[in-house]
Design a protein around this motif. Structure first.
Motif, PDB file in Angstrom:
ATOM      1  N   ALA A   1       0.830  -1.213   0.000  1.00 39.01           N
ATOM      2  CA  ALA A   1       0.000   0.000   0.000  1.00 39.01           C
ATOM      3  C   ALA A   1       0.859   1.257   0.000  1.00 39.01           C
ATOM      4  O   ALA A   1       0.602   2.192  -0.766  1.00 39.01           O
ATOM      5  N   LEU A   2       1.887   1.284   0.843  1.00 39.97           N
ATOM      6  CA  LEU A   2       2.758   2.462   0.916  1.00 39.97           C
ATOM      7  C   LEU A   2       3.478   2.696  -0.413  1.00 39.97           C
ATOM      8  O   LEU A   2       3.600   3.848  -0.861  1.00 39.97           O
ATOM      9  N   LEU A   3       3.934   1.636  -1.050  1.00 38.97           N
ATOM     10  CA  LEU A   3       4.570   1.762  -2.366  1.00 38.97           C
ATOM     11  C   LEU A   3       3.592   2.287  -3.404  1.00 38.97           C
ATOM     12  O   LEU A   3       3.921   3.188  -4.191  1.00 38.97           O
ATOM     13  N   MET A   4       2.392   1.741  -3.420  1.00 41.80           N
ATOM     14  CA  MET A   4       1.397   2.133  -4.418  1.00 41.80           C
ATOM     15  C   MET A   4       0.936   3.573  -4.235  1.00 41.80           C
ATOM     16  O   MET A   4       0.649   4.254  -5.219  1.00 41.80           O
ATOM     17  N   VAL A   5       0.869   4.050  -3.012  1.00 40.73           N
ATOM     18  CA  VAL A   5       0.494   5.446  -2.784  1.00 40.73           C
ATOM     19  C   VAL A   5       1.545   6.356  -3.406  1.00 40.73           C
ATOM     20  O   VAL A   5       1.213   7.333  -4.088  1.00 40.73           O
ATOM     21  N   ASN A   6       2.821   6.024  -3.203  1.00 44.99           N
ATOM     22  CA  ASN A   6       3.900   6.831  -3.780  1.00 44.99           C
ATOM     23  C   ASN A   6       3.907   6.774  -5.301  1.00 44.99           C
ATOM     24  O   ASN A   6       4.122   7.785  -5.969  1.00 44.99           O
TER      25      ASN A   6
ATOM     26  N   THR B   1      -0.947   1.982   8.797  1.00 46.26           N
ATOM     27  CA  THR B   1      -0.605   2.325   7.418  1.00 46.26           C
ATOM     28  C   THR B   1      -1.217   3.673   7.052  1.00 46.26           C
ATOM     29  O   THR B   1      -0.560   4.513   6.430  1.00 46.26           O
ATOM     30  N   ALA B   2      -2.456   3.901   7.460  1.00 40.70           N
ATOM     31  CA  ALA B   2      -3.122   5.178   7.189  1.00 40.70           C
ATOM     32  C   ALA B   2      -2.372   6.334   7.861  1.00 40.70           C
ATOM     33  O   ALA B   2      -2.213   7.410   7.269  1.00 40.70           O
ATOM     34  N   LEU B   3      -1.902   6.124   9.078  1.00 40.67           N
ATOM     35  CA  LEU B   3      -1.138   7.165   9.774  1.00 40.67           C
ATOM     36  C   LEU B   3       0.169   7.461   9.043  1.00 40.67           C
ATOM     37  O   LEU B   3       0.579   8.626   8.930  1.00 40.67           O
ATOM     38  N   GLU B   4       0.813   6.434   8.535  1.00 42.20           N
ATOM     39  CA  GLU B   4       2.048   6.609   7.760  1.00 42.20           C
ATOM     40  C   GLU B   4       1.759   7.386   6.479  1.00 42.20           C
ATOM     41  O   GLU B   4       2.515   8.278   6.108  1.00 42.20           O
TER      42      GLU B   4
ATOM     43  N   ALA C   1      -9.007   4.008  15.100  1.00 40.61           N
ATOM     44  CA  ALA C   1      -9.099   4.433  13.700  1.00 40.61           C
ATOM     45  C   ALA C   1      -9.298   5.938  13.586  1.00 40.61           C
ATOM     46  O   ALA C   1      -8.798   6.558  12.639  1.00 40.61           O
ATOM     47  N   SER C   2      -9.979   6.540  14.535  1.00 37.15           N
ATOM     48  CA  SER C   2     -10.258   7.981  14.462  1.00 37.15           C
ATOM     49  C   SER C   2      -8.983   8.820  14.482  1.00 37.15           C
ATOM     50  O   SER C   2      -8.961   9.925  13.940  1.00 37.15           O
ATOM     51  N   PHE C   3      -7.901   8.309  15.049  1.00 39.63           N
ATOM     52  CA  PHE C   3      -6.634   9.045  15.090  1.00 39.63           C
ATOM     53  C   PHE C   3      -6.006   9.191  13.707  1.00 39.63           C
ATOM     54  O   PHE C   3      -5.144  10.027  13.496  1.00 39.63           O
ATOM     55  N   ALA C   4      -6.459   8.378  12.761  1.00 39.11           N
ATOM     56  CA  ALA C   4      -5.954   8.458  11.386  1.00 39.11           C
ATOM     57  C   ALA C   4      -6.802   9.407  10.534  1.00 39.11           C
ATOM     58  O   ALA C   4      -6.541   9.551   9.340  1.00 39.11           O
TER      59      ALA C   4
END
Length: 134
Positions: A40-45, A67-70, A94-97
Motif C-alpha cells: 500500500a505504501l509503495l502504491m500510494v507513492n 498504514t493510514a497514519l504513515e 481508527a479515528s486518530f488516522a
C-alpha cells in the motif's frame, strides 16, 4: 468527479475484486490493489490516488490504521476504512488516522457509492478550509 482514482487496500481477494468491479461500474479509475501495508505504501507513492479504501486488518508489518497514519505523514490522501470490526476500541483507534468515512463489512453497493461520494466532498471541503485558514 467520477474521473478520480481509488486505491484498494484489502487482503481478501473476493472483497477486493467486488470493490474493484463496483468502482469501475461507478466510473472511477482503480489506482491499484494492495494486499499488505508495504504494498500500500509503495502504491500510494507510485500511483498518487485521489482516495484510498483501506481494510483495517491487512497483512504486513502495519495494520490498516498504522498504514493510514504513515500515509497521512507523507501526503494528503483521504482514506475510507473498511472493517468487519465495529468495536469501540477499533473505531477509537481508527479515528486518530482522520478517515473521511467508514464502510462496515458486509456492505451494499449503494453504501459504497454513498461513502465514496461523501468522502470526496468532505476532503474537498477540508482542503478548501485549510487553504482559507492559511
Amino acid at each position: 468527479m467520477k474521473e478520480k482514482s481509488i486505491l484498494i487496500v484489502e487482503d481478501e481477494m473476493i472483497v477486493a475484486m467486488m470493490i474493484k468491479l463496483k468502482l469501475i461500474e461507478m466510473g472511477y479509475k482503480v489506482a491499484g490493489h494492495a494486499v499488505s501495508s508495504e504494498q500500500a505504501l509503495l502504491m500510494v507513492n507510485e500511483n498518487n490516488p485521489d482516495l484510498i479504501i483501506m481494510d483495517i486488518y491487512i497483512k504486513g508489518n502495519l495494520d490498516g490504521i498504522e498504514t493510514a497514519l504513515e500515509i497521512e505523514d507523507r501526503c494528503s490522501v483521504p482514506i475510507i476504512f473498511l472493517t468487519g470490526d465495529s468495536s469501540n476500541e477499533t473505531t477509537t483507534r481508527a479515528s486518530f488516522a482522520h478517515p473521511v468515512g467508514y464502510l462496515q463489512k458486509p456492505f451494499m453497493d449503494e453504501e459504497l457509492e454513498y461513502v465514496i461520494e461523501s468522502a470526496m466532498h468532505k476532503h474537498i471541503a477540508q482542503t478548501r478550509d485549510a487553504a482559507i485558514a492559511n
